[in-house]
Design a protein around this motif. Structure first.
Motif, short mmCIF file in Angstrom:
data_model
loop_
_atom_site.label_atom_id
_atom_site.label_comp_id
_atom_site.label_asym_id
_atom_site.label_seq_id
_atom_site.Cartn_x
_atom_site.Cartn_y
_atom_site.Cartn_z
N ALA A 136 0.86 -1.17 0.00
CA ALA A 136 0.00 0.00 0.00
C ALA A 136 0.90 1.23 0.00
O ALA A 136 1.77 1.37 0.87
N HIS A 137 0.72 2.08 -0.96
CA HIS A 137 1.48 3.32 -1.03
C HIS A 137 0.54 4.47 -0.73
O HIS A 137 -0.52 4.60 -1.36
N ILE A 138 0.90 5.29 0.25
CA ILE A 138 0.07 6.40 0.71
C ILE A 138 0.84 7.69 0.43
O ILE A 138 1.97 7.85 0.90
N GLN A 175 9.57 21.26 7.20
CA GLN A 175 9.14 20.17 8.09
C GLN A 175 8.50 19.04 7.29
O GLN A 175 8.80 17.85 7.51
N ALA A 176 7.63 19.38 6.34
CA ALA A 176 6.98 18.35 5.52
C ALA A 176 7.99 17.60 4.67
O ALA A 176 7.88 16.38 4.51
N THR A 177 8.98 18.32 4.15
CA THR A 177 10.01 17.67 3.34
C THR A 177 10.83 16.71 4.19
O THR A 177 11.15 15.60 3.75
N TRP A 178 11.14 17.12 5.40
CA TRP A 178 11.94 16.27 6.28
C TRP A 178 11.21 14.95 6.60
O TRP A 178 11.79 13.88 6.54
N LEU A 179 9.93 15.04 6.91
CA LEU A 179 9.16 13.84 7.22
C LEU A 179 8.80 13.05 5.97
O LEU A 179 8.73 11.83 6.00
N GLY A 180 8.54 13.74 4.88
CA GLY A 180 8.23 13.10 3.62
C GLY A 180 6.75 13.01 3.32
O GLY A 180 5.92 12.92 4.23
N PRO A 181 6.41 13.01 2.03
CA PRO A 181 5.01 13.01 1.61
C PRO A 181 4.39 11.62 1.46
O PRO A 181 3.21 11.51 1.18
N SER A 182 5.20 10.56 1.62
CA SER A 182 4.65 9.24 1.32
C SER A 182 5.15 8.16 2.26
O SER A 182 6.13 8.34 2.98
N LEU A 183 4.44 7.04 2.19
CA LEU A 183 4.73 5.89 3.03
C LEU A 183 4.31 4.64 2.27
O LEU A 183 3.29 4.66 1.58
#
Length: 138
Positions: free
Chosen positions: A38-40, A92-100
């Motif tokens: 699953a890609h989110i 901050q969003a870039t550091w955590l990342g947009p996907s999982l």
């Protein structure tokens, strides 16, 4: 086989978190895929997705630590260019990342007992968010 849907969220402000685990699991179930991934993916550059134990303490701690590591500041190049107050939000969003990406096993997300999928708003204003969930496998 591939199945794709979107989750829509309304956020209030910087630091607003949603537990989207049940919504993603529902999409996995609907897909009929038993084994795969699953890609989110969050659409946009000022929010992120990840996993965490989704409980009130960590819902407070994560945004607080991000603000200590990447605090609001007028010194960021983004601020000097656009003057919109959200340079730290992008960082901050870039550091955590947009996907999982999460494994799918026996038709369900393969997550730990205390591991939930979160969406974190890093922008400074309320937003309507779209998260694309793609399930692939067999």
């Amino acid at each position: 086989m591939v199945h794709q849907e979107q989750i829509q969220l309304s956020t209030n402000c910087h630091g607003h978190m949603h537990d989207i685990t049940d919504k993603v699991n529902a999409i996995v179930k609907k897909s009929g895929i038993k084994t795969g991934m699953a890609h989110i993916f969050n659409i946009g550059s000022t929010a992120s997705v990840g996993t965490i134990e989704f409980e009130p303490g960590l819902q407070r701690d994560l945004p607080e630590i991000l603000n200590k590591l990447i605090p609001p500041s007028r010194e960021y190049g983004h601020e000097q260019m656009w003057h919109d107050g959200n340079g730290h939000s992008h960082l901050q969003a870039t550091w955590l990342g947009p996907s999982l990406t999460v494994p799918v096993k026996n038709g369900k997300l393969e997550l730990g007992t205390w591991q939930q999928i979160f969406h974190l708003e890093c922008d400074i204003k309320p937003r309507q968010r779209n998260i694309v969930v793609t399930i692939y496998g067999e």
